[in-house]
Write a protein that holds these residues in place. Structure first.
Motif, PDB file in Angstrom:
ATOM      1  N   ARG A   1      -2.741  11.790  -1.989  1.00 40.30           N
ATOM      2  CA  ARG A   1      -3.657  11.583  -1.597  1.00 40.30           C
ATOM      3  C   ARG A   1      -3.135   9.999  -2.590  1.00 40.30           C
ATOM      4  N   THR A   2      -2.526  10.292  -3.226  1.00 42.60           N
ATOM      5  CA  THR A   2      -2.140   8.345  -3.633  1.00 42.60           C
ATOM      6  C   THR A   2      -1.193   8.303  -2.535  1.00 42.60           C
ATOM      7  N   ALA A   3      -0.578   8.469  -2.050  1.00 44.54           N
ATOM      8  CA  ALA A   3       0.096   7.898  -0.808  1.00 44.54           C
ATOM      9  C   ALA A   3      -0.701   7.634   0.640  1.00 44.54           C
ATOM     10  N   ILE A   4      -2.210   8.340   0.802  1.00 51.07           N
ATOM     11  CA  ILE A   4      -2.832   7.957   1.601  1.00 51.07           C
ATOM     12  C   ILE A   4      -3.182   6.366   1.176  1.00 51.07           C
ATOM     13  N   GLN A   5      -3.787   6.379  -0.145  1.00 52.02           N
ATOM     14  CA  GLN A   5      -4.257   5.549  -0.295  1.00 52.02           C
ATOM     15  C   GLN A   5      -3.669   4.184  -0.776  1.00 52.02           C
ATOM     16  N   TRP A   6      -2.586   4.060  -0.484  1.00 49.94           N
ATOM     17  CA  TRP A   6      -1.161   3.178  -0.796  1.00 49.94           C
ATOM     18  C   TRP A   6      -0.932   2.802   1.279  1.00 49.94           C
ATOM     19  N   LEU A   7      -1.113   4.147   1.824  1.00 44.80           N
ATOM     20  CA  LEU A   7      -1.132   3.225   2.949  1.00 44.80           C
ATOM     21  C   LEU A   7      -1.961   2.228   3.442  1.00 44.80           C
ATOM     22  N   THR A   8      -3.071   3.056   2.919  1.00 47.95           N
ATOM     23  CA  THR A   8      -4.483   2.192   3.600  1.00 47.95           C
ATOM     24  C   THR A   8      -4.952   1.033   2.858  1.00 47.95           C
ATOM     25  N   ASP A   9      -4.105   0.880   1.875  1.00 49.13           N
ATOM     26  CA  ASP A   9      -4.470  -0.557   1.220  1.00 49.13           C
ATOM     27  C   ASP A   9      -3.367  -1.943   0.218  1.00 49.13           C
ATOM     28  N   PRO A  10      -3.162  -2.856   1.455  1.00 44.36           N
ATOM     29  CA  PRO A  10      -2.554  -3.413   1.350  1.00 44.36           C
ATOM     30  C   PRO A  10      -2.018  -3.814   0.525  1.00 44.36           C
ATOM     31  N   SER A  11      -3.393  -4.024  -0.782  1.00 39.74           N
ATOM     32  CA  SER A  11      -3.165  -4.819  -2.055  1.00 39.74           C
ATOM     33  C   SER A  11      -1.806  -4.001  -3.296  1.00 39.74           C
ATOM     34  N   LEU A  12      -1.940  -2.893  -1.929  1.00 45.55           N
ATOM     35  CA  LEU A  12      -1.299  -1.610  -3.605  1.00 45.55           C
ATOM     36  C   LEU A  12       0.491  -1.760  -3.526  1.00 45.55           C
ATOM     37  N   ALA A  13       0.773  -2.824  -2.652  1.00 45.88           N
ATOM     38  CA  ALA A  13       2.238  -2.149  -2.532  1.00 45.88           C
ATOM     39  C   ALA A  13       3.749  -2.425  -3.109  1.00 45.88           C
ATOM     40  N   HIS A  14       2.846  -3.192  -4.172  1.00 47.79           N
ATOM     41  CA  HIS A  14       3.800  -3.486  -5.053  1.00 47.79           C
ATOM     42  C   HIS A  14       3.034  -3.004  -6.415  1.00 47.79           C
ATOM     43  N   ARG A  15       2.474  -1.803  -6.589  1.00 51.28           N
ATOM     44  CA  ARG A  15       2.302  -1.567  -7.523  1.00 51.28           C
ATOM     45  C   ARG A  15       2.733  -0.537  -8.001  1.00 51.28           C
ATOM     46  N   ASP A  16       3.083   0.554  -8.625  1.00 51.68           N
ATOM     47  CA  ASP A  16       3.481   2.393  -9.456  1.00 51.68           C
ATOM     48  C   ASP A  16       2.586   2.990  -8.486  1.00 51.68           C
ATOM     49  N   PRO A  17       2.425   3.541  -8.286  1.00 49.66           N
ATOM     50  CA  PRO A  17       1.842   4.947  -7.720  1.00 49.66           C
ATOM     51  C   PRO A  17       1.305   5.943  -9.209  1.00 49.66           C
ATOM     52  N   LEU A  18       2.326   5.909  -9.880  1.00 53.76           N
ATOM     53  CA  LEU A  18       2.306   6.942 -10.648  1.00 53.76           C
ATOM     54  C   LEU A  18       1.095   7.140 -11.247  1.00 53.76           C
ATOM     55  N   PRO A  19       0.712   5.945 -12.076  1.00 55.90           N
ATOM     56  CA  PRO A  19      -0.714   6.145 -12.481  1.00 55.90           C
ATOM     57  C   PRO A  19      -1.870   6.870 -11.870  1.00 55.90           C
ATOM     58  N   TYR A  20      -1.730   6.022 -11.182  1.00 51.94           N
ATOM     59  CA  TYR A  20      -3.316   6.876  -9.695  1.00 51.94           C
ATOM     60  C   TYR A  20      -2.975   7.834  -9.515  1.00 51.94           C
ATOM     61  N   CYS A  21      -1.392   8.397  -9.130  1.00 51.76           N
ATOM     62  CA  CYS A  21      -0.895  10.259  -8.998  1.00 51.76           C
ATOM     63  C   CYS A  21      -1.647  10.758 -10.663  1.00 51.76           C
ATOM     64  N   LEU A  22      -1.554  10.103 -11.643  1.00 52.36           N
ATOM     65  CA  LEU A  22      -1.596  11.159 -12.585  1.00 52.36           C
ATOM     66  C   LEU A  22      -3.393  11.517 -13.080  1.00 52.36           C
ATOM     67  N   THR A  23      -3.937  10.160 -12.413  1.00 53.49           N
ATOM     68  CA  THR A  23      -5.169  10.369 -12.381  1.00 53.49           C
ATOM     69  C   THR A  23      -5.763  10.811 -11.237  1.00 53.49           C
TER      70      THR A  23
END
Length: 203
Positions: free
Chosen positions: A55-77
């Motif tokens: 689910r984190t990967a889907i969010q990162w792939l569809t939102d260009p503004s997240l390209a340079h943010r660490d996915p870890l906090p979102y994944c843990l949420t």
């Protein structure tokens, strides 16, 4: 022609971010799940960790503004949300038919599950709303990320600060959160007393 829908290398850049983040996210998610719900089978832990990363990967792939943010906090949420949903949908422990199993509801795993369900309820109904009522400061940001399951390393990376600063901001934010929770409890008690007074006066 580039296959990148954004036309700016977004897809390739995010793919690299996700590839690097995947092992770290899975390890962190499994560590958190094993600490929070050790009674659940390892297969569920593994499913939840992978589902959260998907689910984190889907969010990162569809939102260009997240390209340079660490996915870890979102994944843990997302892991925390999956666990909360699972606990909410869990059926109550059935009464055992086998006389040798009488008292199964008092076994350690059953007590641990009841405690975890109560913790999840308090987190959703009291703690997270109380954090949301705090002034928007870095202290609040730290507590918000922690309430979503992020550890100190993930919080530091997300906010761009050191682990020491995370610990300092948390130490300053907890008394503020405690005061907000006390205020909330007082308001609820006053409302309950008023409701009782209105009921008695109507009788």
């Amino acid at each position: 022609m580039s296959g990148d829908p954004a036309g700016d290398g977004h897809g390739e850049a995010v793919a690299q971010v996700l590839l690097r983040a995947h092992p770290r996210c899975i390890r962190a998610a499994l560590r958190w799940l094993r600490g929070k719900c050790p009674w659940l089978p390892p297969t569920w832990h593994e499913w939840a960790a992978e589902e959260a990363f998907y689910r984190t990967a889907i969010q990162w792939l569809t939102d260009p503004s997240l390209a340079h943010r660490d996915p870890l906090p979102y994944c843990l949420t997302t892991v925390r949300n999956l666990l909360t949903d699972h606990l909410r949908s869990s059926k109550p422990i059935p009464t055992p038919r086998d006389p040798s199993l009488v008292g199964a509801e008092d076994q350690p795993w059953a007590r641990a599950e009841r405690i975890a369900q109560e913790d999840a309820r308090l987190l959703e109904e009291e703690v997270i709303p109380a954090i949301g009522r705090m002034p928007r400061t870095q202290r609040r940001d730290v507590l918000e990320l922690q309430s979503r399951g992020a550890d100190d390393t993930a919080i530091a990376l997300d906010l761009g600060i050191s682990r020491g600063q995370v610990q300092s901001q948390r130490a300053r934010g907890i008394p503020e959160l405690r005061q907000e929770l006390k205020r909330r409890i007082r308001l609820k008690e006053e409302r309950t007393r008023r409701q009782r007074g209105e009921r008695y006066s109507s009788e």
